[in-house]
Design a protein around this motif. Structure first.
Motif, PDB file in Angstrom:
ATOM      1  N   PHE A  39       0.850  -1.192   0.000  1.00 57.27           N
ATOM      2  CA  PHE A  39       0.000   0.000   0.000  1.00 57.27           C
ATOM      3  C   PHE A  39       0.889   1.247   0.000  1.00 57.27           C
ATOM      4  O   PHE A  39       1.926   1.281   0.664  1.00 57.27           O
ATOM      5  CB  PHE A  39      -0.896   0.032   1.241  1.00 57.27           C
ATOM      6  N   CYS A  40       0.467   2.258  -0.732  1.00 55.31           N
ATOM      7  CA  CYS A  40       1.208   3.519  -0.779  1.00 55.31           C
ATOM      8  C   CYS A  40       0.253   4.659  -0.460  1.00 55.31           C
ATOM      9  O   CYS A  40      -0.856   4.720  -1.003  1.00 55.31           O
ATOM     10  CB  CYS A  40       1.808   3.746  -2.163  1.00 55.31           C
ATOM     11  N   ILE A  41       0.680   5.561   0.409  1.00 54.04           N
ATOM     12  CA  ILE A  41      -0.137   6.736   0.720  1.00 54.04           C
ATOM     13  C   ILE A  41       0.327   7.893  -0.161  1.00 54.04           C
ATOM     14  O   ILE A  41       1.522   8.085  -0.390  1.00 54.04           O
ATOM     15  CB  ILE A  41      -0.056   7.112   2.218  1.00 54.04           C
ATOM     16  N   GLY A  42      -0.632   8.643  -0.681  1.00 57.83           N
ATOM     17  CA  GLY A  42      -0.296   9.763  -1.561  1.00 57.83           C
ATOM     18  C   GLY A  42      -0.211  11.076  -0.810  1.00 57.83           C
ATOM     19  O   GLY A  42      -0.959  11.332   0.135  1.00 57.83           O
ATOM     20  N   ARG A  43       0.748  11.911  -1.218  1.00 57.01           N
ATOM     21  CA  ARG A  43       0.866  13.299  -0.732  1.00 57.01           C
ATOM     22  C   ARG A  43       0.849  13.390   0.785  1.00 57.01           C
ATOM     23  O   ARG A  43       0.070  14.143   1.375  1.00 57.01           O
ATOM     24  CB  ARG A  43      -0.253  14.159  -1.332  1.00 57.01           C
ATOM     25  N   ASN A  44       1.735  12.641   1.428  1.00 56.22           N
ATOM     26  CA  ASN A  44       1.754  12.610   2.887  1.00 56.22           C
ATOM     27  C   ASN A  44       2.742  13.598   3.494  1.00 56.22           C
ATOM     28  O   ASN A  44       2.906  13.639   4.708  1.00 56.22           O
ATOM     29  CB  ASN A  44       2.056  11.196   3.391  1.00 56.22           C
ATOM     30  N   TYR A  45       3.438  14.367   2.651  1.00 51.56           N
ATOM     31  CA  TYR A  45       4.281  15.470   3.123  1.00 51.56           C
ATOM     32  C   TYR A  45       3.727  16.739   2.476  1.00 51.56           C
ATOM     33  O   TYR A  45       3.516  16.786   1.258  1.00 51.56           O
ATOM     34  CB  TYR A  45       5.736  15.273   2.698  1.00 51.56           C
ATOM     35  N   ALA A  46       3.486  17.779   3.279  1.00 51.60           N
ATOM     36  CA  ALA A  46       2.833  18.986   2.780  1.00 51.60           C
ATOM     37  C   ALA A  46       3.581  19.594   1.599  1.00 51.60           C
ATOM     38  O   ALA A  46       2.971  19.973   0.592  1.00 51.60           O
ATOM     39  CB  ALA A  46       2.698  20.010   3.911  1.00 51.60           C
ATOM     40  N   GLN A 182       7.531  15.375   9.480  1.00 50.92           N
ATOM     41  CA  GLN A 182       6.738  16.204   8.584  1.00 50.92           C
ATOM     42  C   GLN A 182       5.573  15.440   7.950  1.00 50.92           C
ATOM     43  O   GLN A 182       4.782  16.030   7.206  1.00 50.92           O
ATOM     44  CB  GLN A 182       7.633  16.771   7.474  1.00 50.92           C
ATOM     45  N   MET A 183       5.453  14.149   8.234  1.00 53.97           N
ATOM     46  CA  MET A 183       4.353  13.385   7.664  1.00 53.97           C
ATOM     47  C   MET A 183       3.020  13.915   8.184  1.00 53.97           C
ATOM     48  O   MET A 183       2.855  14.121   9.393  1.00 53.97           O
ATOM     49  CB  MET A 183       4.494  11.894   7.990  1.00 53.97           C
ATOM     50  N   LEU A 184       2.085  14.121   7.286  1.00 57.78           N
ATOM     51  CA  LEU A 184       0.769  14.623   7.680  1.00 57.78           C
ATOM     52  C   LEU A 184       0.005  13.576   8.478  1.00 57.78           C
ATOM     53  O   LEU A 184      -0.664  13.901   9.460  1.00 57.78           O
ATOM     54  CB  LEU A 184      -0.030  15.029   6.438  1.00 57.78           C
ATOM     55  N   TRP A 185       0.070  12.344   8.046  1.00 58.50           N
ATOM     56  CA  TRP A 185      -0.563  11.227   8.752  1.00 58.50           C
ATOM     57  C   TRP A 185       0.545  10.305   9.217  1.00 58.50           C
ATOM     58  O   TRP A 185       1.322   9.781   8.423  1.00 58.50           O
ATOM     59  CB  TRP A 185      -1.557  10.498   7.847  1.00 58.50           C
ATOM     60  N   LYS A 186       0.645  10.125  10.530  1.00 60.26           N
ATOM     61  CA  LYS A 186       1.708   9.322  11.118  1.00 60.26           C
ATOM     62  C   LYS A 186       1.406   7.839  10.923  1.00 60.26           C
ATOM     63  O   LYS A 186       0.301   7.451  10.519  1.00 60.26           O
ATOM     64  CB  LYS A 186       1.868   9.663  12.594  1.00 60.26           C
ATOM     65  N   VAL A 187       2.395   7.009  11.222  1.00 61.70           N
ATOM     66  CA  VAL A 187       2.260   5.573  10.983  1.00 61.70           C
ATOM     67  C   VAL A 187       1.017   4.984  11.649  1.00 61.70           C
ATOM     68  O   VAL A 187       0.243   4.264  11.002  1.00 61.70           O
ATOM     69  CB  VAL A 187       3.544   4.827  11.406  1.00 61.70           C
ATOM     70  N   PRO A 188       0.747   5.252  12.934  1.00 69.25           N
ATOM     71  CA  PRO A 188      -0.468   4.677  13.532  1.00 69.25           C
ATOM     72  C   PRO A 188      -1.750   5.115  12.828  1.00 69.25           C
ATOM     73  O   PRO A 188      -2.679   4.315  12.668  1.00 69.25           O
ATOM     74  CB  PRO A 188      -0.429   5.195  14.977  1.00 69.25           C
ATOM     75  N   GLU A 189      -1.789   6.374  12.385  1.00 70.61           N
ATOM     76  CA  GLU A 189      -2.976   6.871  11.688  1.00 70.61           C
ATOM     77  C   GLU A 189      -3.137   6.190  10.329  1.00 70.61           C
ATOM     78  O   GLU A 189      -4.255   5.830   9.933  1.00 70.61           O
ATOM     79  CB  GLU A 189      -2.875   8.384  11.510  1.00 70.61           C
ATOM     80  N   MET A 190      -2.023   6.018   9.608  1.00 80.29           N
ATOM     81  CA  MET A 190      -2.091   5.340   8.309  1.00 80.29           C
ATOM     82  C   MET A 190      -2.653   3.931   8.451  1.00 80.29           C
ATOM     83  O   MET A 190      -3.522   3.499   7.690  1.00 80.29           O
ATOM     84  CB  MET A 190      -0.704   5.276   7.665  1.00 80.29           C
ATOM     85  N   ILE A 191      -2.124   3.194   9.433  1.00 81.34           N
ATOM     86  CA  ILE A 191      -2.583   1.817   9.647  1.00 81.34           C
ATOM     87  C   ILE A 191      -4.065   1.805   9.993  1.00 81.34           C
ATOM     88  O   ILE A 191      -4.843   1.009   9.438  1.00 81.34           O
ATOM     89  CB  ILE A 191      -1.755   1.148  10.758  1.00 81.34           C
ATOM     90  N   SER A 192      -4.481   2.683  10.888  1.00 78.21           N
ATOM     91  CA  SER A 192      -5.878   2.725  11.312  1.00 78.21           C
ATOM     92  C   SER A 192      -6.807   3.067  10.145  1.00 78.21           C
ATOM     93  O   SER A 192      -7.846   2.415   9.939  1.00 78.21           O
ATOM     94  CB  SER A 192      -6.050   3.739  12.444  1.00 78.21           C
ATOM     95  N   ILE A 193      -6.438   4.078   9.353  1.00 73.18           N
ATOM     96  CA  ILE A 193      -7.276   4.488   8.224  1.00 73.18           C
ATOM     97  C   ILE A 193      -7.356   3.382   7.180  1.00 73.18           C
ATOM     98  O   ILE A 193      -8.436   3.049   6.671  1.00 73.18           O
ATOM     99  CB  ILE A 193      -6.747   5.799   7.617  1.00 73.18           C
ATOM    100  N   LEU A 194      -6.212   2.795   6.834  1.00 68.52           N
ATOM    101  CA  LEU A 194      -6.201   1.696   5.865  1.00 68.52           C
ATOM    102  C   LEU A 194      -7.105   0.550   6.309  1.00 68.52           C
ATOM    103  O   LEU A 194      -7.805  -0.062   5.498  1.00 68.52           O
ATOM    104  CB  LEU A 194      -4.776   1.179   5.682  1.00 68.52           C
TER     105      LEU A 194
END
Length: 238
Positions: A39-46, A182-194
């Motif tokens: 899985f890849c998250i898009g635009r996670n650095y402002a 600088q990540m907009l969504w941190k690792v725990p948030e990414m996992i939870s959202i996914l």
């Protein structure tokens, strides 16, 4: 067919031989981590969102998937056909040892095996055409060898990095530079959202986004990608 017969001939029962399971080495050991989905998250650095023409303050996170054949670990990146504008994107890779659905943010790090350094290589010209036509991005993102990755480092050894320099150099020149904080969504948030959209599985990888400075590479270039506290990889464009 008996279990012993299947063990002796792992291709028995298949109409064609199954492909090998993609794997990543575990740093400092002979062990391998079996990879399921990427899985890849898009635009996670402002700053990267801005350089791609988007407003990070107004866009919720989104994800796309690379297939298993995208993974490559031999230190090379074969320049793909049908493209003349291929970009580098350095990313921290998050490897999951546990799966689940609707994972709470506060529980998410319990699902992480470890971390690595990876590149989300992108056929920017083909991705751009797909965007204009409102079509999926697979031809630009999920092609063979589009995810060069280095060894994984277990979280039991390095913890869960949430800050540290992220850098990519091409032929010794710094192209990308940022920090994990600088990540907009941190690792725990990414996992939870996914996990709201997919039932995550052991072996899933998450590529956590890239800082600004993405740019084109050519055959013969050497990329050095590094993340403080995680590691570095050298990848030759061939």
């Amino acid at each position: 067919m008996s279990e012993s017969a299947l063990s002796a001939n792992p291709t028995a029962g298949f109409v064609i031989a199954p492909n090998p399971v993609p794997t990543l080495p575990v740093e400092g050991t002979s062990e391998l981590f079996p990879v399921n989905r990427i899985f890849c998250i898009g635009r996670n650095y402002a700053a990267h969102a801005v350089e791609m023409g988007h407003d990070p303050d107004k866009e919720p996170p989104f994800f796309f998937v690379k297939h298993g054949a995208a993974l490559i670990t031999d230190g090379t990146f074969p320049y793909p056909a049908l493209s003349s504008d291929v970009h580098h994107e350095v990313e921290m890779v998050v490897a999951l040892s546990k799966g689940g659905a609707d994972i709470a943010v506060e529980d998410a790090l319990q699902h992480v095996y470890g971390y690595g350094v990876g590149l989300d290589m992108t056929r920017r010209d083909l991705q751009g055409e797909a965007k204009k036509l409102g079509r999926p991005w697979e031809v630009g993102k999920s092609f063979e060898a589009s995810a060069p990755c280095g060894p994984l480092v277990p979280a039991s050894r390095i913890g869960h990095p949430d800050r540290g320099k992220v850098e990519l150099k091409v032929n010794g020149e710094t192209r990308q530079e940022g920090d994990l904080n600088q990540m907009l969504w941190k690792v725990p948030e990414m996992i939870s959202i996914l996990s709201r959209f997919f039932t995550l599985q052991p072996g899933d990888l998450i590529m956590s986004g890239t800082p600004s400075g993405v740019g084109a590479v050519e055959r013969g270039d050497t990329m050095l990608a590094s993340i403080e506290g995680v590691g570095e990889i050298t990848v030759k464009v061939v």
